[in-house]
Design a protein around this motif. Structure first.
Motif, PDB file in Angstrom:
ATOM      1  N   ALA A  25       0.831  -1.207   0.000  1.00 33.78           N
ATOM      2  CA  ALA A  25       0.000   0.000   0.000  1.00 33.78           C
ATOM      3  C   ALA A  25       0.868   1.260   0.000  1.00 33.78           C
ATOM      4  O   ALA A  25       0.597   2.217  -0.745  1.00 33.78           O
ATOM      5  CB  ALA A  25      -0.936  -0.003   1.210  1.00 33.78           C
ATOM      6  N   PHE A  26       1.924   1.284   0.806  1.00 37.14           N
ATOM      7  CA  PHE A  26       2.822   2.442   0.825  1.00 37.14           C
ATOM      8  C   PHE A  26       3.556   2.615  -0.507  1.00 37.14           C
ATOM      9  O   PHE A  26       3.748   3.731  -0.988  1.00 37.14           O
ATOM     10  CB  PHE A  26       3.825   2.359   1.983  1.00 37.14           C
ATOM     11  CG  PHE A  26       3.277   2.866   3.281  1.00 37.14           C
ATOM     12  CD1 PHE A  26       2.958   4.198   3.444  1.00 37.14           C
ATOM     13  CD2 PHE A  26       3.083   1.996   4.352  1.00 37.14           C
ATOM     14  CE1 PHE A  26       2.457   4.675   4.635  1.00 37.14           C
ATOM     15  CE2 PHE A  26       2.574   2.466   5.553  1.00 37.14           C
ATOM     16  CZ  PHE A  26       2.254   3.809   5.694  1.00 37.14           C
ATOM     17  N   ILE A  27       3.966   1.524  -1.110  1.00 36.72           N
ATOM     18  CA  ILE A  27       4.649   1.608  -2.410  1.00 36.72           C
ATOM     19  C   ILE A  27       3.705   2.171  -3.465  1.00 36.72           C
ATOM     20  O   ILE A  27       4.076   3.055  -4.241  1.00 36.72           O
ATOM     21  CB  ILE A  27       5.194   0.219  -2.810  1.00 36.72           C
ATOM     22  CG1 ILE A  27       6.360  -0.174  -1.900  1.00 36.72           C
ATOM     23  CG2 ILE A  27       5.622   0.207  -4.280  1.00 36.72           C
ATOM     24  CD1 ILE A  27       6.827  -1.609  -2.082  1.00 36.72           C
ATOM     25  N   LEU A  28       2.478   1.684  -3.518  1.00 37.37           N
ATOM     26  CA  LEU A  28       1.496   2.202  -4.485  1.00 37.37           C
ATOM     27  C   LEU A  28       1.194   3.677  -4.236  1.00 37.37           C
ATOM     28  O   LEU A  28       1.070   4.464  -5.189  1.00 37.37           O
ATOM     29  CB  LEU A  28       0.205   1.372  -4.422  1.00 37.37           C
ATOM     30  CG  LEU A  28       0.286  -0.031  -5.009  1.00 37.37           C
ATOM     31  CD1 LEU A  28      -1.018  -0.784  -4.794  1.00 37.37           C
ATOM     32  CD2 LEU A  28       0.614   0.032  -6.492  1.00 37.37           C
ATOM     33  N   LEU A  29       1.073   4.054  -2.988  1.00 34.80           N
ATOM     34  CA  LEU A  29       0.827   5.454  -2.670  1.00 34.80           C
ATOM     35  C   LEU A  29       1.988   6.329  -3.140  1.00 34.80           C
ATOM     36  O   LEU A  29       1.785   7.402  -3.723  1.00 34.80           O
ATOM     37  CB  LEU A  29       0.614   5.630  -1.160  1.00 34.80           C
ATOM     38  CG  LEU A  29       0.335   7.056  -0.687  1.00 34.80           C
ATOM     39  CD1 LEU A  29      -0.984   7.555  -1.253  1.00 34.80           C
ATOM     40  CD2 LEU A  29       0.325   7.114   0.825  1.00 34.80           C
ATOM     41  N   GLY A  30       3.205   5.893  -2.947  1.00 32.66           N
ATOM     42  CA  GLY A  30       4.375   6.642  -3.411  1.00 32.66           C
ATOM     43  C   GLY A  30       4.405   6.779  -4.916  1.00 32.66           C
ATOM     44  O   GLY A  30       4.711   7.848  -5.460  1.00 32.66           O
ATOM     45  N   VAL A  31       4.077   5.702  -5.638  1.00 35.35           N
ATOM     46  CA  VAL A  31       4.049   5.747  -7.099  1.00 35.35           C
ATOM     47  C   VAL A  31       2.993   6.741  -7.577  1.00 35.35           C
ATOM     48  O   VAL A  31       3.233   7.525  -8.495  1.00 35.35           O
ATOM     49  CB  VAL A  31       3.795   4.329  -7.677  1.00 35.35           C
ATOM     50  CG1 VAL A  31       3.460   4.388  -9.164  1.00 35.35           C
ATOM     51  CG2 VAL A  31       5.003   3.449  -7.440  1.00 35.35           C
ATOM     52  N   VAL A  33       1.802   9.393  -6.000  1.00 35.27           N
ATOM     53  CA  VAL A  33       2.246  10.757  -5.695  1.00 35.27           C
ATOM     54  C   VAL A  33       3.304  11.223  -6.700  1.00 35.27           C
ATOM     55  O   VAL A  33       3.243  12.342  -7.212  1.00 35.27           O
ATOM     56  CB  VAL A  33       2.783  10.842  -4.243  1.00 35.27           C
ATOM     57  CG1 VAL A  33       3.499  12.152  -4.006  1.00 35.27           C
ATOM     58  CG2 VAL A  33       1.647  10.675  -3.255  1.00 35.27           C
ATOM     59  N   VAL A  34       4.268  10.383  -7.011  1.00 34.48           N
ATOM     60  CA  VAL A  34       5.309  10.750  -7.970  1.00 34.48           C
ATOM     61  C   VAL A  34       4.708  10.970  -9.360  1.00 34.48           C
ATOM     62  O   VAL A  34       5.015  11.949 -10.046  1.00 34.48           O
ATOM     63  CB  VAL A  34       6.424   9.676  -8.013  1.00 34.48           C
ATOM     64  CG1 VAL A  34       7.350   9.887  -9.190  1.00 34.48           C
ATOM     65  CG2 VAL A  34       7.201   9.692  -6.711  1.00 34.48           C
ATOM     66  N   TYR A  35       3.825  10.087  -9.799  1.00 35.30           N
ATOM     67  CA  TYR A  35       3.194  10.209 -11.114  1.00 35.30           C
ATOM     68  C   TYR A  35       2.375  11.501 -11.205  1.00 35.30           C
ATOM     69  O   TYR A  35       2.427  12.211 -12.209  1.00 35.30           O
ATOM     70  CB  TYR A  35       2.297   8.995 -11.373  1.00 35.30           C
ATOM     71  CG  TYR A  35       1.599   9.041 -12.704  1.00 35.30           C
ATOM     72  CD1 TYR A  35       2.300   8.848 -13.887  1.00 35.30           C
ATOM     73  CD2 TYR A  35       0.234   9.275 -12.789  1.00 35.30           C
ATOM     74  CE1 TYR A  35       1.672   8.891 -15.109  1.00 35.30           C
ATOM     75  CE2 TYR A  35      -0.409   9.325 -14.006  1.00 35.30           C
ATOM     76  CZ  TYR A  35       0.313   9.129 -15.168  1.00 35.30           C
ATOM     77  OH  TYR A  35      -0.331   9.189 -16.371  1.00 35.30           O
ATOM     78  N   ASN A  36       1.644  11.827 -10.164  1.00 35.79           N
ATOM     79  CA  ASN A  36       0.854  13.060 -10.146  1.00 35.79           C
ATOM     80  C   ASN A  36       1.765  14.282 -10.223  1.00 35.79           C
ATOM     81  O   ASN A  36       1.464  15.245 -10.934  1.00 35.79           O
ATOM     82  CB  ASN A  36      -0.010  13.108  -8.884  1.00 35.79           C
ATOM     83  CG  ASN A  36      -0.977  14.261  -8.900  1.00 35.79           C
ATOM     84  OD1 ASN A  36      -1.429  14.667  -9.968  1.00 35.79           O
ATOM     85  ND2 ASN A  36      -1.287  14.796  -7.731  1.00 35.79           N
ATOM     86  N   GLY A  37       2.858  14.268  -9.532  1.00 36.29           N
ATOM     87  CA  GLY A  37       3.800  15.384  -9.578  1.00 36.29           C
ATOM     88  C   GLY A  37       4.393  15.576 -10.952  1.00 36.29           C
ATOM     89  O   GLY A  37       4.546  16.693 -11.441  1.00 36.29           O
ATOM     90  N   VAL A  38       4.707  14.487 -11.636  1.00 36.37           N
ATOM     91  CA  VAL A  38       5.263  14.569 -12.993  1.00 36.37           C
ATOM     92  C   VAL A  38       4.230  15.140 -13.951  1.00 36.37           C
ATOM     93  O   VAL A  38       4.533  16.004 -14.770  1.00 36.37           O
ATOM     94  CB  VAL A  38       5.749  13.172 -13.460  1.00 36.37           C
ATOM     95  CG1 VAL A  38       6.041  13.159 -14.948  1.00 36.37           C
ATOM     96  CG2 VAL A  38       6.979  12.763 -12.679  1.00 36.37           C
ATOM     97  N   GLN A  39       2.984  14.688 -13.857  1.00 39.33           N
ATOM     98  CA  GLN A  39       1.938  15.205 -14.740  1.00 39.33           C
ATOM     99  C   GLN A  39       1.708  16.684 -14.497  1.00 39.33           C
ATOM    100  O   GLN A  39       1.556  17.460 -15.433  1.00 39.33           O
ATOM    101  CB  GLN A  39       0.630  14.456 -14.509  1.00 39.33           C
ATOM    102  CG  GLN A  39       0.471  13.261 -15.382  1.00 39.33           C
ATOM    103  CD  GLN A  39      -0.954  12.754 -15.372  1.00 39.33           C
ATOM    104  OE1 GLN A  39      -1.641  12.848 -14.365  1.00 39.33           O
ATOM    105  NE2 GLN A  39      -1.378  12.210 -16.491  1.00 39.33           N
TER     106      GLN A  39
END
Length: 143
Positions: A25-31, A33-39
């Motif tokens: 769950a923490f790994i998915l949440l991190g992914v 957040v990073v993807y949203n920041g890039v977009q």
């Protein structure tokens, strides 16, 4: 009768499954957040560049139109030179009110018999920086 070793093994497996699920769950949440920041970064950067290119075109069209009007209304080379000097000092102030950009008009030459003016200008808004030479002919318009 219930054996202790079996109960202990089941409890350990349950704890491992719970820890694994929390880790995933923490790994998915991190992914996410990073993807949203890039977009978000791509959207902000792209929009700024598009607006800047459009503003450069607007500035160039305004310069052409303004210089063409000055050529048509001038009575001679000295009158045109004076009007261009005033235009060069005032135009950067008008562009600064619309968008934070620096427009600097530089060297100019006047070919009065042909009613042609050549002006160097520089545009810089932080996203785009360009220098161009603009030639305006009152009778034919800009090339």
């Amino acid at each position: 009768m219930v054996r202790r070793t079996t109960d202990s093994a089941r409890t350990d497996r349950g704890q491992l499954v719970l820890i694994g699920a929390i880790t995933i769950a923490f790994i998915l949440l991190g992914v996410v957040v990073v993807y949203n920041g890039v977009q978000y970064t791509e959207t902000v950067n792209t929009g700024g560049a598009d607006r800047s290119v459009e503003h450069v075109r607007t500035v160039e069209a305004e310069l052409e139109a303004g210089i063409a009007v000055l050529i048509e209304s001038a009575g001679g080379k000295s009158e045109l030179d004076t009007a261009l000097g005033e235009f060069e000092s005032e135009y950067p102030n008008t562009t600064a009110h619309r968008q934070p950009a620096v427009v600097t008009l530089g060297n100019r030459s006047i070919d009065w018999p042909n009613e042609t003016v050549t002006v160097d200008y520089r545009y810089d808004d932080g996203a785009i920086s360009t220098s161009k030479t603009l030639t305006v002919n009152a009778s034919e318009g800009s090339p």
